[in-house]
Write a protein that holds these residues in place. Structure first.
Motif, PDB file in Angstrom:
ATOM      1  N   THR A   1       0.840  -1.201   0.000  1.00 58.73           N
ATOM      2  CA  THR A   1       0.000   0.000   0.000  1.00 58.73           C
ATOM      3  C   THR A   1       0.872   1.248   0.000  1.00 58.73           C
ATOM      4  O   THR A   1       0.612   2.200  -0.740  1.00 58.73           O
ATOM      5  CB  THR A   1      -0.930   0.003   1.232  1.00 58.73           C
ATOM      6  OG1 THR A   1      -1.723  -1.183   1.204  1.00 58.73           O
ATOM      7  CG2 THR A   1      -1.823   1.218   1.262  1.00 58.73           C
ATOM      8  N   LEU A   2       1.920   1.231   0.815  1.00 59.58           N
ATOM      9  CA  LEU A   2       2.830   2.371   0.879  1.00 59.58           C
ATOM     10  C   LEU A   2       3.478   2.613  -0.479  1.00 59.58           C
ATOM     11  O   LEU A   2       3.559   3.756  -0.941  1.00 59.58           O
ATOM     12  CB  LEU A   2       3.900   2.153   1.944  1.00 59.58           C
ATOM     13  CG  LEU A   2       4.913   3.292   2.070  1.00 59.58           C
ATOM     14  CD1 LEU A   2       4.241   4.557   2.574  1.00 59.58           C
ATOM     15  CD2 LEU A   2       6.053   2.886   2.989  1.00 59.58           C
ATOM     16  N   SER A   3       3.925   1.555  -1.126  1.00 61.68           N
ATOM     17  CA  SER A   3       4.564   1.681  -2.427  1.00 61.68           C
ATOM     18  C   SER A   3       3.633   2.350  -3.433  1.00 61.68           C
ATOM     19  O   SER A   3       4.042   3.223  -4.202  1.00 61.68           O
ATOM     20  CB  SER A   3       4.973   0.291  -2.927  1.00 61.68           C
ATOM     21  OG  SER A   3       5.553   0.389  -4.190  1.00 61.68           O
ATOM     22  N   PHE A   4       2.361   1.973  -3.426  1.00 64.43           N
ATOM     23  CA  PHE A   4       1.365   2.571  -4.316  1.00 64.43           C
ATOM     24  C   PHE A   4       1.246   4.072  -4.065  1.00 64.43           C
ATOM     25  O   PHE A   4       1.265   4.878  -5.002  1.00 64.43           O
ATOM     26  CB  PHE A   4       0.006   1.880  -4.112  1.00 64.43           C
ATOM     27  CG  PHE A   4      -1.126   2.577  -4.793  1.00 64.43           C
ATOM     28  CD1 PHE A   4      -1.328   2.437  -6.162  1.00 64.43           C
ATOM     29  CD2 PHE A   4      -1.996   3.377  -4.072  1.00 64.43           C
ATOM     30  CE1 PHE A   4      -2.382   3.090  -6.792  1.00 64.43           C
ATOM     31  CE2 PHE A   4      -3.048   4.032  -4.697  1.00 64.43           C
ATOM     32  CZ  PHE A   4      -3.239   3.886  -6.066  1.00 64.43           C
ATOM     33  N   HIS A   5       1.150   4.453  -2.791  1.00 65.43           N
ATOM     34  CA  HIS A   5       0.977   5.866  -2.453  1.00 65.43           C
ATOM     35  C   HIS A   5       2.250   6.680  -2.715  1.00 65.43           C
ATOM     36  O   HIS A   5       2.172   7.819  -3.186  1.00 65.43           O
ATOM     37  CB  HIS A   5       0.523   6.019  -1.001  1.00 65.43           C
ATOM     38  CG  HIS A   5      -0.871   5.522  -0.772  1.00 65.43           C
ATOM     39  ND1 HIS A   5      -1.955   6.005  -1.464  1.00 65.43           N
ATOM     40  CD2 HIS A   5      -1.358   4.590   0.081  1.00 65.43           C
ATOM     41  CE1 HIS A   5      -3.055   5.398  -1.051  1.00 65.43           C
ATOM     42  NE2 HIS A   5      -2.715   4.528  -0.110  1.00 65.43           N
ATOM     43  N   LEU A   6       3.404   6.105  -2.433  1.00 62.68           N
ATOM     44  CA  LEU A   6       4.663   6.800  -2.715  1.00 62.68           C
ATOM     45  C   LEU A   6       4.822   7.040  -4.215  1.00 62.68           C
ATOM     46  O   LEU A   6       5.271   8.103  -4.647  1.00 62.68           O
ATOM     47  CB  LEU A   6       5.853   6.010  -2.171  1.00 62.68           C
ATOM     48  CG  LEU A   6       5.994   5.984  -0.649  1.00 62.68           C
ATOM     49  CD1 LEU A   6       7.088   4.990  -0.239  1.00 62.68           C
ATOM     50  CD2 LEU A   6       6.273   7.363  -0.086  1.00 62.68           C
ATOM     51  N   SER A   7       4.429   6.059  -5.007  1.00 70.54           N
ATOM     52  CA  SER A   7       4.493   6.202  -6.454  1.00 70.54           C
ATOM     53  C   SER A   7       3.582   7.326  -6.932  1.00 70.54           C
ATOM     54  O   SER A   7       3.963   8.134  -7.792  1.00 70.54           O
ATOM     55  CB  SER A   7       4.094   4.879  -7.122  1.00 70.54           C
ATOM     56  OG  SER A   7       4.053   5.018  -8.513  1.00 70.54           O
ATOM     57  N   ASN A   8       2.400   7.412  -6.362  1.00 68.52           N
ATOM     58  CA  ASN A   8       1.448   8.461  -6.733  1.00 68.52           C
ATOM     59  C   ASN A   8       2.001   9.836  -6.381  1.00 68.52           C
ATOM     60  O   ASN A   8       1.928  10.773  -7.186  1.00 68.52           O
ATOM     61  CB  ASN A   8       0.112   8.195  -6.032  1.00 68.52           C
ATOM     62  CG  ASN A   8      -1.008   9.025  -6.593  1.00 68.52           C
ATOM     63  OD1 ASN A   8      -1.022  10.233  -6.419  1.00 68.52           O
ATOM     64  ND2 ASN A   8      -1.954   8.371  -7.245  1.00 68.52           N
ATOM     65  N   LEU A   9       2.559   9.974  -5.194  1.00 73.16           N
ATOM     66  CA  LEU A   9       3.132  11.256  -4.765  1.00 73.16           C
ATOM     67  C   LEU A   9       4.354  11.633  -5.597  1.00 73.16           C
ATOM     68  O   LEU A   9       4.554  12.808  -5.926  1.00 73.16           O
ATOM     69  CB  LEU A   9       3.495  11.200  -3.278  1.00 73.16           C
ATOM     70  CG  LEU A   9       2.313  11.166  -2.314  1.00 73.16           C
ATOM     71  CD1 LEU A   9       2.769  10.772  -0.917  1.00 73.16           C
ATOM     72  CD2 LEU A   9       1.598  12.507  -2.291  1.00 73.16           C
ATOM     73  N   THR A  10       5.159  10.638  -5.965  1.00 73.32           N
ATOM     74  CA  THR A  10       6.322  10.887  -6.805  1.00 73.32           C
ATOM     75  C   THR A  10       5.884  11.341  -8.191  1.00 73.32           C
ATOM     76  O   THR A  10       6.427  12.308  -8.741  1.00 73.32           O
ATOM     77  CB  THR A  10       7.202   9.626  -6.908  1.00 73.32           C
ATOM     78  OG1 THR A  10       7.618   9.245  -5.591  1.00 73.32           O
ATOM     79  CG2 THR A  10       8.426   9.866  -7.775  1.00 73.32           C
ATOM     80  N   HIS A  11       4.904  10.656  -8.749  1.00 77.02           N
ATOM     81  CA  HIS A  11       4.400  11.014 -10.075  1.00 77.02           C
ATOM     82  C   HIS A  11       3.834  12.429 -10.086  1.00 77.02           C
ATOM     83  O   HIS A  11       3.969  13.152 -11.075  1.00 77.02           O
ATOM     84  CB  HIS A  11       3.331  10.002 -10.517  1.00 77.02           C
ATOM     85  CG  HIS A  11       2.868  10.224 -11.906  1.00 77.02           C
ATOM     86  ND1 HIS A  11       1.724  10.927 -12.205  1.00 77.02           N
ATOM     87  CD2 HIS A  11       3.407   9.843 -13.097  1.00 77.02           C
ATOM     88  CE1 HIS A  11       1.580  10.982 -13.517  1.00 77.02           C
ATOM     89  NE2 HIS A  11       2.583  10.326 -14.079  1.00 77.02           N
ATOM     90  N   ALA A  12       3.220  12.858  -8.987  1.00 73.64           N
ATOM     91  CA  ALA A  12       2.674  14.214  -8.889  1.00 73.64           C
ATOM     92  C   ALA A  12       3.772  15.250  -8.635  1.00 73.64           C
ATOM     93  O   ALA A  12       3.509  16.449  -8.661  1.00 73.64           O
ATOM     94  CB  ALA A  12       1.632  14.277  -7.773  1.00 73.64           C
TER      95      ALA A  12
END
Length: 124
Positions: free
Chosen positions: A48-59
């Motif tokens: 779950t953390l990996s998914f959210h970190l990826s989203n924040l990085t992409h933004a």
């Protein structure tokens, strides 16, 4: 800053876990935190953390760097400042009196952004 970049940042922050991660990384400062430390602090499963970190990085809100075998994440303070600047660039119709946009009642540092206190959130 482009409007599409601001919208991407705000959309990424419009989710509770991602907002918690971002606030944690802002608190950590430029040193950042490892993925494991973020997961532990927020009790988030690694996937779950990996998914959210990826989203924040992409933004563009966070950046990652490798230190030995760990990935360290930190807030992108320039992007954060850009978003806040975009939101407030026309404050008060670009009044020549810059003081007119300063809050009359500024938050006290010890009470700002805390939900556990019953004290007023301002230093009045």
């Amino acid at each position: 800053m482009e409007k599409k970049d601001v919208l991407a940042g705000l959309a990424a922050l419009a989710q509770e876990t991602r907002l918690d991660i971002f606030r944690l990384l802002v608190e950590a400062g430029p040193e950042g935190r490892s993925a494991g430390a973020i997961a532990e602090a927020l009790a988030v499963a690694p996937a779950t953390l990996s998914f959210h970190l990826s989203n924040l990085t992409h933004a563009g809100l966070i950046v990652q760097r490798r230190e030995s075998r760990s990935l360290i994440y930190s807030a992108d303070f320039d992007r954060m400042t850009g978003i806040v600047g975009f939101l407030s660039e026309n404050c008060c119709g670009r009044s020549s009196d810059a003081g007119v946009c300063i809050p009359v009642c500024a938050p006290r540092p010890e009470a700002a952004n805390t939900e556990k206190t019953t004290a007023p959130r301002c230093g009045c």
